[in-house]
Scaffold this motif. Structure first.
Motif, PDB file in Angstrom:
ATOM      1  N   GLY A 194       0.733  -0.994  -0.240  1.00 31.61           N
ATOM      2  CA  GLY A 194       0.361   0.042   0.245  1.00 31.61           C
ATOM      3  C   GLY A 194       0.698   1.483   0.399  1.00 31.61           C
ATOM      4  O   GLY A 194       0.412   2.135   0.382  1.00 31.61           O
ATOM      5  N   VAL A 195       1.939   0.465  -0.793  1.00 28.05           N
ATOM      6  CA  VAL A 195       3.015   2.422  -1.183  1.00 28.05           C
ATOM      7  C   VAL A 195       2.489   3.470  -2.043  1.00 28.05           C
ATOM      8  O   VAL A 195       2.059   3.205  -3.508  1.00 28.05           O
ATOM      9  N   THR A 202       0.616   1.112  -4.766  1.00 28.45           N
ATOM     10  CA  THR A 202       1.830  -0.434  -5.077  1.00 28.45           C
ATOM     11  C   THR A 202       2.437  -0.730  -4.182  1.00 28.45           C
ATOM     12  O   THR A 202       2.272  -0.596  -2.596  1.00 28.45           O
ATOM     13  N   ASP A 203       2.889  -2.184  -4.252  1.00 28.41           N
ATOM     14  CA  ASP A 203       3.320  -2.987  -3.606  1.00 28.41           C
ATOM     15  C   ASP A 203       4.733  -2.656  -3.759  1.00 28.41           C
ATOM     16  O   ASP A 203       5.102  -3.336  -4.662  1.00 28.41           O
ATOM     17  N   GLU A 223      15.072  -2.429  -6.563  1.00 31.52           N
ATOM     18  CA  GLU A 223      13.985  -2.393  -5.860  1.00 31.52           C
ATOM     19  C   GLU A 223      12.660  -2.281  -6.965  1.00 31.52           C
ATOM     20  O   GLU A 223      12.800  -1.969  -8.312  1.00 31.52           O
ATOM     21  N   ILE A 224      11.142  -2.871  -6.378  1.00 31.76           N
ATOM     22  CA  ILE A 224      10.581  -2.725  -7.450  1.00 31.76           C
ATOM     23  C   ILE A 224       9.099  -2.216  -7.145  1.00 31.76           C
ATOM     24  O   ILE A 224       8.582  -3.176  -6.250  1.00 31.76           O
ATOM     25  N   ASN A 229      -3.245  -2.747  -8.202  1.00 30.56           N
ATOM     26  CA  ASN A 229      -5.051  -2.404  -8.795  1.00 30.56           C
ATOM     27  C   ASN A 229      -4.402  -2.760 -10.255  1.00 30.56           C
ATOM     28  O   ASN A 229      -3.903  -1.668 -11.213  1.00 30.56           O
ATOM     29  N   GLY A 230      -3.949  -3.106 -11.933  1.00 31.04           N
ATOM     30  CA  GLY A 230      -3.188  -3.947 -12.601  1.00 31.04           C
ATOM     31  C   GLY A 230      -2.255  -4.570 -13.106  1.00 31.04           C
ATOM     32  O   GLY A 230      -1.582  -5.041 -13.891  1.00 31.04           O
ATOM     33  N   GLY A 231      -1.463  -4.319 -11.910  1.00 27.20           N
ATOM     34  CA  GLY A 231      -0.392  -5.594 -12.034  1.00 27.20           C
ATOM     35  C   GLY A 231       1.045  -5.118 -12.758  1.00 27.20           C
ATOM     36  O   GLY A 231       1.880  -5.562 -12.437  1.00 27.20           O
TER      37      GLY A 231
END
Length: 373
Positions: A194-195, A202-203, A223-224, A229-231
């Motif tokens: 939840g960033v 994002t995660d 880092e990624i 929502n959408g991947g």
């Protein structure tokens, strides 16, 4: 002329998002015919080859369903569902070149896309710690393509326009091109959930290993950040040591290699403006030359127009003898030999040369060149 050919070839690659990195063009370039001049004279052939390459590299659809897992073999995953976006990809090499001289090389690729309007804009800047060595800029509005040649010292802008009857936006999905640069991504532990990154939830994961095209990397990690929502990838940053090649500059070097990718303005872009210099190219000149309604594969490159027609050369010749006069031109020269017709028309400060010949299979091929006195 050689530099212009390279600019043209690379720009066609960029239009379909196939050029973003230090060095993955080799596989595509190896597919081109040996005589590059033949390819340059036929932009439709280049674009067709590019689209064929793109189709093989971007076949997966982005209906993710379960966002808990993200396929690491397709780094363009999810972008086909977005209507608009922009991104910036910055890659750098800080080390020594093949001669052992210190070098800091940075390649910056920015793109913005409005898919429903079929608008695409790309800039590519390659610079060392001493100078900007390469700069490319391309706009695409549907089948209208504009190549910008910008003088980085004076700020002067020159624009070359051409038209391609290819539906590139449907033939291959525009994506970030990351899947052409990086491969064998190994995603490690999840750092946080939840960033908010670039206004997207994002995660955040660690990247523990990867490969980069035309590079030998050691100690690669990064880092990624992946959209919940959408991947799709929102941010991707990393660092490694090793050797790499920049196809854009022809520079080989070794040292510290870093990269940062940021996707932003998702579904927020409503307009991409064409520079005034390019807008003027859409008025007058070659655009005023009459073209028969049944013309096919119409292509415009600067002041040159070409197309195919189902009519026999004699019928097409009669069309132009009448229509050019109606458009205010005067016939100055005529050459006729069997199924070959060449005409020179003049009006005010313009000279127009028409070459009409029998098509390879049937009908006619037409080439029209406009010159200003």
């Amino acid at each position: 002329m050689h530099r212009k050919n390279i600019l043209f070839l690379l720009s066609i690659l960029f239009i379909t998002s196939l050029a973003c990195s230090f060095g993955f063009l080799d596989s595509f370039i190896n597919r081109l015919p040996e005589e590059v001049g033949d390819v340059i004279s036929d932009p439709g052939q280049i674009a067709t080859l590019v689209l064929e390459e793109a189709e093989t590299l971007s076949e997966q659809e982005s209906n993710t369903g379960d966002n808990s897992t993200v396929p690491i073999d397709d780094l363009g995953y999810g972008l086909s569902e977005l209507e608009s976006f922009q991104f910036e990809l910055v890659q750098s090499l800080d080390g020594v070149d093949q001669s052992g001289n210190p070098i800091i090389l940075t390649v910056t690729n920015t793109q913005e896309v409005i898919k429903p309007m079929q608008i695409f804009h790309l800039t590519l800047r390659s610079e060392t710690d001493v100078e900007t060595s390469q700069y490319f800029e391309v706009f695409r509005f549907g089948n209208e393509v504009y190549l910008i040649d910008s003088d980085q010292n004076t700020g002067e802008i020159a624009c070359t326009a051409f038209t391609e009857d290819l539906d590139a936006f449907n033939a291959s999905e525009i994506d970030s091109g990351l899947s052409l640069i990086f491969s064998d991504l190994r995603i490690g532990e999840k750092v946080e959930e939840g960033v908010l990154v670039n206004d997207i939830l994002t995660d955040h994961y660690l990247v523990v290993d990867l490969k980069m095209a035309n590079s030998n990397l050691e100690n690669a990690n990064g880092e990624i950040w992946i959209a919940q929502n959408g991947g799709y990838i929102v941010r991707f940053a990393g660092i490694a040591t090793g050797e790499s090649v920049s196809v854009v500059d022809g520079v080989e070097g070794s040292g510290t290699i870093e990269w940062t990718f940021n996707l932003s303005e998702v579904n927020q872009i409503s307009e991409i403006t064409l520079p005034e210099t390019c807008r003027l190219l859409t008025e007058g000149g070659i655009n005023d030359i009459p073209v028969p309604e049944n013309a096919m594969e119409v292509t415009k490159i600067g002041s040159m127009l070409s197309f195919l027609a189902p009519d026999e050369p004699a019928e097409l010749a009669e069309f132009y003898r009448m229509e050019m006069v109606n458009a205010g031109y005067q016939l100055k020269e005529e050459i006729v030999y069997e199924n070959f017709y060449a005409y020179t028309f003049e009006k005010a400060e313009e000279t127009v040369t028409l070459i009409l010949a029998l098509g390879k299979e049937s009908g006619s091929e037409a080439t029209i060149i406009l010159e200003e006195k």
